[in-house]
Design an enzyme around this catalytic site. Sequence first.
Site, short mmCIF file in Angstrom:
data_model
loop_
_atom_site.label_atom_id
_atom_site.label_comp_id
_atom_site.label_asym_id
_atom_site.label_seq_id
_atom_site.Cartn_x
_atom_site.Cartn_y
_atom_site.Cartn_z
N ARG A 1 -4.77 -14.65 -19.14
CA ARG A 1 -4.44 -13.10 -18.80
C ARG A 1 -4.42 -12.67 -20.28
NH1 ARG A 1 -7.76 -14.78 -16.48
NH2 ARG A 1 -8.06 -15.35 -13.80
N SER B 1 -7.83 -9.32 -8.07
CA SER B 1 -6.45 -9.81 -7.77
C SER B 1 -5.48 -9.02 -8.42
CB SER B 1 -6.17 -11.97 -8.18
OG SER B 1 -7.35 -12.13 -7.39
N GLU C 1 -1.18 -8.23 -12.89
CA GLU C 1 -2.63 -7.91 -12.87
C GLU C 1 -2.90 -7.08 -13.25
OE1 GLU C 1 -5.40 -11.71 -12.64
OE2 GLU C 1 -6.52 -10.30 -13.25
#
Length: 302
Positions: free
Chosen positions: A176, A226, A296
């Site tokens: 990420r 998420s 995230e």
Amino acid sequence: MASLKNKLIEQTGESCVIEHCDMSRFTSFRAGGKADFLITPQSLDQLKRVLKTLSEEGVRYMVMGNGSNILVRDGGYKGAIVKLGEAFAQIRIEGDRLTAGCGALMSSVARAAMEQSLTGFEFASGIPGSLGGAVFMNAGAYGGEMAHIIEEVRIISRDGSREYTLSCQELELGYRHSVLHECGDVAVSVTLRLAPGDQEAIRREMKELAARRNEKQPVSLPSAGSFFKRPEGYFAGKLIQDAGLKGMAVGDAQVSPLHSGFIVNNGNATATDILRLMEIVQASVLDQFGVKLEPEVRIIGE
Ligand SMILES: Cc1cc2nc3c(=O)[nH]c(=O)nc-3n(C[C@H](O)[C@H](O)[C@H](O)COP(=O)(O)OP(=O)(O)OC[C@H]3O[C@@H](n4cnc5c(N)ncnc54)[C@H](O)[C@@H]3O)c2cc1C
């Protein structure tokens, strides 16, 4: 403010500049505050001029794609958000190379690849973002990630003055993460290296992955996917579930009863509700398992 607005309108057109923009309309969480400006340039040239103006005027700004990984705090974003939309969504295929604008949606890229019997993009077909957001985040799913298929990315510098290309390696893609997190430059188009495949097999794979998503994820409720990054050696959703937090709510923000890694908006959640819930989850998981959960989701604004 008025003269900045006029300048931006001069560069892009009246319909491309929204002042005091309610960002809940443009983010998949359907929650959050306002941005001073939301600007949607309609060409590369307009984008460069907008970036130059914002930079010269000393206005804080950031770029967004489809808003599926952004949460704007309720106090709003004091500055301008530049959205790469439909004008940056062209897709071109030559042999096994697919080149697309960063405003193209992942679902559209997946469809185009499938129609030309190109394999390699199936893993990404259900990610509800733009190609630009996927490059920035090195988005991934079901064992695939953008780093496996990117050949190169065309980029405009933050101040609009420079156009350059980075190879996949130069993008420094990690979990990420990409080099764009540090420099803040804007990805405008991407070339992917795919491979010839069997159209029926590609279609089947995409269908199966969509079915898995629909079964395991709360896709019918607003969220940003998420919420937390995967901590080394653990799964965030499992830790949250084991901490007894499944279904926990603050206002209309809830740890999804279907998938504990997701925070969902059951209707009228504010960004403050979502962030309070995030903090409760983080504190509880740290307390019980000694693991620090990092979001995230990109949290911006005041
Ligand atoms: C239901 C659901 C399921 C999801 N499933 C997955 C999944 O399986 N895998 C996964 O990785 N993610 C998943 N996500 C999260 C999200 O879709 C991805 O992170 C996606 O890549 C974000 O793309 P976006 O265009 O929406 O980016 P945005 O949310 O608009 O922006 C995210 C970040 O990217 C930056 N950015 C966007 N465009 C550009 C650009 N052109 N140049 C430079 N920076 C840019 C923004 O500044 C911001 O910091 C899911 C989200 C939802 C809501």
